[in-house]
Design a protein around this motif. Structure first.
Motif, mmCIF file in Angstrom:
data_model
loop_
_atom_site.group_PDB
_atom_site.id
_atom_site.type_symbol
_atom_site.label_atom_id
_atom_site.label_comp_id
_atom_site.label_asym_id
_atom_site.label_seq_id
_atom_site.Cartn_x
_atom_site.Cartn_y
_atom_site.Cartn_z
ATOM 1 N N VAL A 1 1.037 -1.656 -0.189
ATOM 2 C CA VAL A 1 0.424 -0.547 0.207
ATOM 3 C C VAL A 1 1.023 0.665 0.067
ATOM 4 O O VAL A 1 2.206 0.794 1.127
ATOM 5 C CB VAL A 1 -1.107 -0.313 1.713
ATOM 6 C CG1 VAL A 1 -1.589 1.438 0.834
ATOM 7 C CG2 VAL A 1 -1.769 -0.701 1.981
ATOM 8 N N GLU A 2 0.375 2.191 -1.184
ATOM 9 C CA GLU A 2 1.516 2.808 -0.648
ATOM 10 C C GLU A 2 0.735 4.217 -0.385
ATOM 11 O O GLU A 2 -0.928 4.255 -0.136
ATOM 12 C CB GLU A 2 1.235 3.762 -2.692
ATOM 13 C CG GLU A 2 2.271 2.577 -3.139
ATOM 14 C CD GLU A 2 2.943 3.603 -4.899
ATOM 15 O OE1 GLU A 2 2.909 4.646 -5.082
ATOM 16 O OE2 GLU A 2 3.658 2.319 -5.791
ATOM 17 N N PRO A 3 1.514 5.493 0.552
ATOM 18 C CA PRO A 3 0.968 6.825 1.067
ATOM 19 C C PRO A 3 -0.341 7.749 -0.005
ATOM 20 O O PRO A 3 1.105 7.628 -0.444
ATOM 21 C CB PRO A 3 1.841 6.981 1.919
ATOM 22 C CG PRO A 3 2.770 6.764 1.163
ATOM 23 C CD PRO A 3 2.744 5.740 0.292
ATOM 24 N N GLY A 4 -1.029 8.333 0.786
ATOM 25 C CA GLY A 4 -1.457 9.221 0.132
ATOM 26 C C GLY A 4 -1.153 10.308 0.492
ATOM 27 O O GLY A 4 -1.218 10.483 1.767
ATOM 28 N N ARG A 5 -0.428 11.597 -0.199
ATOM 29 C CA ARG A 5 0.129 12.953 0.089
ATOM 30 C C ARG A 5 -1.418 13.848 0.304
ATOM 31 O O ARG A 5 -2.334 13.817 -0.440
ATOM 32 C CB ARG A 5 0.909 13.412 -0.265
ATOM 33 C CG ARG A 5 2.037 12.206 -0.705
ATOM 34 C CD ARG A 5 2.876 12.272 0.223
ATOM 35 N NE ARG A 5 3.919 11.313 0.524
ATOM 36 C CZ ARG A 5 4.447 10.060 1.405
ATOM 37 N NH1 ARG A 5 3.770 10.513 2.696
ATOM 38 N NH2 ARG A 5 5.402 9.808 1.377
ATOM 39 N N GLN A 6 -1.631 14.236 0.821
ATOM 40 C CA GLN A 6 -2.015 15.703 1.684
ATOM 41 C C GLN A 6 -2.242 16.769 0.642
ATOM 42 O O GLN A 6 -1.504 16.794 0.319
ATOM 43 C CB GLN A 6 -1.581 16.430 2.786
ATOM 44 C CG GLN A 6 -2.567 17.706 3.362
ATOM 45 C CD GLN A 6 -2.775 18.086 4.523
ATOM 46 O OE1 GLN A 6 -1.505 17.711 5.369
ATOM 47 N NE2 GLN A 6 -3.318 19.262 4.851
ATOM 48 N N PHE A 7 -3.504 16.984 0.052
ATOM 49 C CA PHE A 7 -3.304 17.825 -0.984
ATOM 50 C C PHE A 7 -4.675 19.154 -0.323
ATOM 51 O O PHE A 7 -5.364 18.915 -0.032
ATOM 52 C CB PHE A 7 -4.182 17.731 -2.119
ATOM 53 C CG PHE A 7 -5.434 16.709 -2.593
ATOM 54 C CD1 PHE A 7 -6.104 17.671 -3.277
ATOM 55 C CD2 PHE A 7 -5.314 15.785 -1.772
ATOM 56 C CE1 PHE A 7 -7.508 17.204 -2.918
ATOM 57 C CE2 PHE A 7 -6.522 15.061 -2.429
ATOM 58 C CZ PHE A 7 -7.517 15.927 -2.929
ATOM 59 N N ALA A 8 -4.314 19.865 -1.256
ATOM 60 C CA ALA A 8 -5.910 21.510 -0.856
ATOM 61 C C ALA A 8 -6.921 21.095 -0.956
ATOM 62 O O ALA A 8 -6.627 21.126 -2.438
ATOM 63 C CB ALA A 8 -5.086 22.795 -1.143
#
Length: 250
Positions: free
Chosen positions: A137-144
């Motif tokens: 599983v890959e981490p999803g990065r925060q976005f506005a």
């Protein structure tokens, strides 16, 4: 009256199956991945009945964190992957992608947010198809987040400009201002029978059946005077009360 907040953040996610492996979370918000709570996506995100239909659902993680999940189902095309978009059994591939944000009432998902998530999800999905067995599983990065979110407790899922009802399965049948019907996945207050209660009822019925069988098979049929064998389950009777075995001898 709560006002929409436009300065919130969101995290992309992806749930999909491959050519050989079943549905699983492939991309999850980094904070859920760090806490080991990304399994909530496996439990709450299911394929939509209509492709590209946006669904909004409030969820609670194992640790008690309340979130809002926005997702849609995408039918994989030949342009999305290098090979034919089908699994080993010939079934078309599909994936569920979207974003997760902090708890709140989401007025209407902005298409730009979902477009950004789709681009990220497809890139992850291609890597997954390249190595289904070894993929992690890959981490999803925060976005506005562009979608307006109103702070407050999330109730039954809904969308601005829609009317509808929620059935016992937790799916809201809505009709938007353009007259088109949409099904929005939500939560329902309908009660669900307790699994423990059902098991207790089954156990009681089985016990009754066993006792009836034991009583019915203690006496030899065909004899004028039934010769009954004492049943051990009735041995601990009160000294002043005849056991069922003694009653049969009379």
């Amino acid at each position: 009256m709560d006002r929409p907040a436009h300065d919130r953040s969101a995290w992309p996610f992806l749930v999909a199956r491959g050519r050989h492996r079943g549905y699983r979370t492939l991309l999850a918000p980094d904070f859920l991945l760090a806490d080991g709570d990304y399994g909530v996506l496996d439990d709450s995100v299911t394929p939509g009945r209509v492709p590209e239909q946006v669904q909004v659902a409030p969820v609670v993680t194992r640790s008690g964190r309340r979130l809002t999940v926005v997702h849609t189902t995408h039918q994989v095309t030949a342009a999305d992957v290098d090979e034919a978009p089908r699994d080993e059994f010939g079934r078309p591939l599909q994936l569920m992608y979207g974003f997760v944000c902090e708890e709140g009432r989401l007025a209407a998902p902005d298409p730009a947010d979902l477009d950004a998530c789709r681009a990220t999800a497809l890139a992850v999905y291609r890597r997954f198809l390249g190595d289904e067995e070894g993929f992690t599983v890959e981490p999803g990065r925060q976005f506005a987040l562009r979608s307006p979110v109103t702070s407050g407790t999330t109730g039954t899922t809904g969308t601005t400009g829609t009317t509808g009802r929620t059935d016992t399965t937790g799916t809201t049948d809505t009709t938007d201002t353009t007259g088109k019907r949409r099904l929005v996945k939500g939560s329902s207050g309908a009660s669900v029978p307790s699994r423990t209660g059902c098991l207790i009822r089954v156990a009681i019925l089985v016990l009754i059946g066993v006792l009836v069988y034991v009583l019915a098979t203690q006496c030899k049929p065909g004899s004028e005077e039934a010769e009954c064998v004492p049943v051990s389950v009735f041995e601990p009777c009160h000294p002043y009360v005849d056991s069922p075995a003694k009653l049969f001898r009379r």
